[in-house]
Design a protein around this motif. Sequence first.
Motif, short mmCIF file in Angstrom:
data_model
loop_
_atom_site.label_atom_id
_atom_site.label_comp_id
_atom_site.label_asym_id
_atom_site.label_seq_id
_atom_site.Cartn_x
_atom_site.Cartn_y
_atom_site.Cartn_z
N TYR A 1 15.28 -3.34 -10.39
CA TYR A 1 14.37 -2.68 -11.33
C TYR A 1 13.32 -1.86 -10.58
N ILE A 2 12.77 -2.45 -9.53
CA ILE A 2 11.75 -1.75 -8.73
C ILE A 2 12.36 -0.55 -8.00
N VAL A 3 13.53 -0.75 -7.38
CA VAL A 3 14.21 0.35 -6.69
C VAL A 3 14.54 1.48 -7.67
N GLY A 4 14.94 1.10 -8.89
CA GLY A 4 15.24 2.08 -9.92
C GLY A 4 14.04 2.95 -10.27
N TRP A 5 12.87 2.31 -10.39
CA TRP A 5 11.66 3.07 -10.69
C TRP A 5 11.26 3.98 -9.53
N VAL B 1 11.98 -7.48 0.53
CA VAL B 1 13.30 -6.84 0.33
C VAL B 1 13.16 -5.65 -0.60
N ALA B 2 12.39 -5.79 -1.67
CA ALA B 2 12.19 -4.70 -2.62
C ALA B 2 11.54 -3.50 -1.94
N VAL B 3 10.56 -3.76 -1.10
CA VAL B 3 9.87 -2.67 -0.38
C VAL B 3 10.83 -1.98 0.59
N ALA B 4 11.56 -2.77 1.38
CA ALA B 4 12.49 -2.19 2.37
C ALA B 4 13.57 -1.35 1.70
N LEU B 5 14.19 -1.88 0.63
CA LEU B 5 15.25 -1.15 -0.07
C LEU B 5 14.69 0.08 -0.78
N SER B 6 13.47 -0.03 -1.30
CA SER B 6 12.84 1.11 -1.98
C SER B 6 12.61 2.25 -1.01
N LEU C 1 4.13 -4.77 -13.24
CA LEU C 1 5.48 -5.25 -12.94
C LEU C 1 5.71 -6.73 -13.16
N ALA C 2 4.85 -7.56 -12.57
CA ALA C 2 5.19 -8.99 -12.60
C ALA C 2 3.97 -9.88 -12.52
N GLY C 3 2.99 -9.60 -13.35
CA GLY C 3 1.83 -10.48 -13.39
C GLY C 3 1.17 -10.65 -12.04
N GLY C 4 0.78 -11.88 -11.72
CA GLY C 4 0.08 -12.14 -10.47
C GLY C 4 0.95 -12.07 -9.25
N TYR C 5 2.26 -12.03 -9.44
CA TYR C 5 3.16 -12.09 -8.29
C TYR C 5 3.29 -10.74 -7.57
#
Length: 479
Positions: free
Chosen positions: A8-12, A70-75, A150-154
Amino acid sequence: MNFRIIAYIVGWVCNFQAIFMVLPCITALVYQEHEFFAFLISMILCLIAGIPLTARKPKNKVFYTKDGCVAVALSWLALCIFGSVPFVLSGSIPHPIDAFFETVSGFTTTGSSILTDVEVLPHCILMWRSFTHWIGGMGVLVFLLSLLPLAGGYHMNLMKAESPGPSVSKLVPKVQQTAKILYSIYIGMTFLQIVLLLIGNIPLFDTLCIAFGTAGTGGFGIRNDSMGSYSTYCQIVTTIFMILFGVNFSAYYLILTKKIRQALKFEEVRYYFGIIAAAVLVIGLNTMHLFQNLGVSIQQAAFQVGSIITTTGFSSADFNQWPALSKTILVLLMFVGACAGSTGGGIKVSRILILCKAARKEFQLYLHPNAVKKIKMDQKTITHDILRSTNIYLTLYLLIFAVSILLVSLDNFDMTTNFTAVTATLNNIGPGLEIVGPMGNFSSFSYFSKCILIFDMLAGRLEIFPLLLLFFKGTWKKF
């Protein structure tokens, strides 16, 4: 591993990449350049990849540090891959690896280039090169956080994974509000530099490209001599803003909220300006014989010191021809880097301070074995976690640095070229010395070496850990 939220993050990121390309499209229309279609096709490809990934919100929005990394690296990989497409489609950089190198260098705000003549490039391509610096400077995920809950406090885990420095703290209780404050300061300072450059009669196109490169501490020039042919006024304004963008943005927030005394207590910022002042003075005196007078040598020294310590990479003179002392100081500044929480790269002044304080503590314990000593910065105790992560970061940094030099040396260039090429890319600086000096480029390296340097640029910008996590088998286990 929450694969759905990562997708979802990579998509955005892909969707926003399409929006970012609107600026070079407008530039192409203004200058009536046919490269417009290369950007249009690239935008469509970004949306084809991004829309399906963001069409449905994930039910489980919780993600932890591993997922954030992982989300940051793939993004960032997605950002660089799609960002390189216009270079290939337009024919400006036909080879995919060269195009990827240039794009990674742009987004990571490195400024190293494989291009031998940038002045022949269309305006829209030059704008895109410079704009990638501005996008990558503050961080695309920070931009995403400022707009999407995106995901509250996380989602602090996303900010920690992308923001430079040994530790990341919230300016206000909500992470999304912190991201908005950071980007507001970033945009405000960029706009101020644009205004000041326009006052100095710098053309609008040049002004935008210079401001984007300065704000992101990137350094892609739109002239073959980088900043050498611009007026002294332009160079002085750029020098000031390069140094300002290397300051921890938390200090600016404190100044804006009228907590000036608290801002002045930042040890890292004080040492940062102290290092700059000392380096400018020594280099100014050391290079005085190369310029008309001491004033000019100080001004040129200030530009190069500001450019190197903030890892911007602009050049106003060929410092490859400067005396050995001056070149040595500049190479050392490449490692030091700017402040944590800025758009600059390098090891960071805060890490250098922490390591020096830790060494001092060890010496004190040798003298007084039973003494209880705490490492403090800004009157706050440095936790064991921060000290441990700093030590591990430095270990991995040195390991990557050594292996990279070893692999790049297969091209059989001289030691100075190899050493400074890796230094320039791993610290996100841009120019090195000899073949990769301020008047040179990275085109002579083999594609294998370019791939090594691409890895170094990404590792340097993402502070090593997020990128290396992709290579661990345990990272991909779904718990």
